[in-house]
Design a protein around this motif. Structure first.
Motif, mmCIF file in Angstrom:
data_model
loop_
_atom_site.group_PDB
_atom_site.id
_atom_site.type_symbol
_atom_site.label_atom_id
_atom_site.label_comp_id
_atom_site.label_asym_id
_atom_site.label_seq_id
_atom_site.Cartn_x
_atom_site.Cartn_y
_atom_site.Cartn_z
ATOM 1 N N CYS A 51 1.053 -1.123 -0.328
ATOM 2 C CA CYS A 51 0.233 -0.133 0.227
ATOM 3 C C CYS A 51 0.800 1.383 0.118
ATOM 4 N N GLY A 53 4.506 1.379 -0.999
ATOM 5 C CA GLY A 53 5.154 1.976 -1.266
ATOM 6 C C GLY A 53 6.732 1.177 -1.376
ATOM 7 N N GLU A 59 0.453 5.300 -2.662
ATOM 8 C CA GLU A 59 -0.529 5.643 -3.412
ATOM 9 C C GLU A 59 -0.314 6.751 -4.385
ATOM 10 N N TRP A 62 -2.564 10.531 -2.454
ATOM 11 C CA TRP A 62 -3.767 10.231 -1.532
ATOM 12 C C TRP A 62 -3.578 10.786 -0.765
ATOM 13 N N PRO A 72 -6.715 6.993 0.643
ATOM 14 C CA PRO A 72 -5.571 6.268 -0.211
ATOM 15 C C PRO A 72 -4.448 6.167 0.404
#
Length: 154
Positions: A51, A53, A59, A62, A72
């Motif tokens: 989620c 990274g 994300e 976000w 996100p």
């Protein structure tokens, strides 16, 4: 450019000395525990990177709620806001989930990991994340932690 290769013990000592010089409480410890950074990195890759990274980039978009109304996953690098928060809050969110910590009906896709990892293991993850921040963010976050600890003591 000259590169220096140092034995692991020397390099680790330099990291500790550098981090202690940043600001009071700015070393890599999370709430007083000396971290196992390799374990923290491995757990991050296993439980967080999907989620947040692999490079802590978060994300896309976000800051904008998705179709489900939830935000996100934010980045954990210097472009995000993780470093704005004190250790205790970051650990509580990681242990119990964002919604449980924020309360008030807030909904989040961030789960709590208390059932999957020990508190010390999650402290290692947070310490590893700190190693990825530039010095300015580490100092800011250390000071946020120090203020929080002072407020909790009063």
């Amino acid at each position: 450019m000259t590169r220096w290769l140092l034995p692991a013990g020397v390099a680790g000592g330099l990291v500790a000395l550098t981090s202690m010089a940043l600001a009071p409480g700015s070393d890599l410890r999370v709430t007083g525990v000396t971290p196992d950074l390799a374990r923290g990195e491995a757990i991050y890759a296993e439980a967080c990177a999907a989620c947040h990274g692999a490079n802590l980039q978060g994300e896309p978009d976000w800051r904008t709620p998705g179709p489900d109304g939830r935000l996100p996953a934010p980045p954990h690098d210097a472009t995000g806001h993780t470093w704005h928060h004190p250790d205790r809050l970051l650990l509580d969110i990681t242990l119990h989930c964002t919604a449980a910590v924020v309360g008030g009906g807030y909904e989040s896709n961030m789960p709590g990991f208390a059932g999957d990892y020990s508190e010390d293991a999650l402290k290692d993850v947070l310490a590893w994340i700190k190693t990825q921040w530039p010095e300015e963010q580490r100092i800011y976050q250390a000071n946020a932690t120090a203020r929080d600890e002072q407020n909790r003591a009063n």
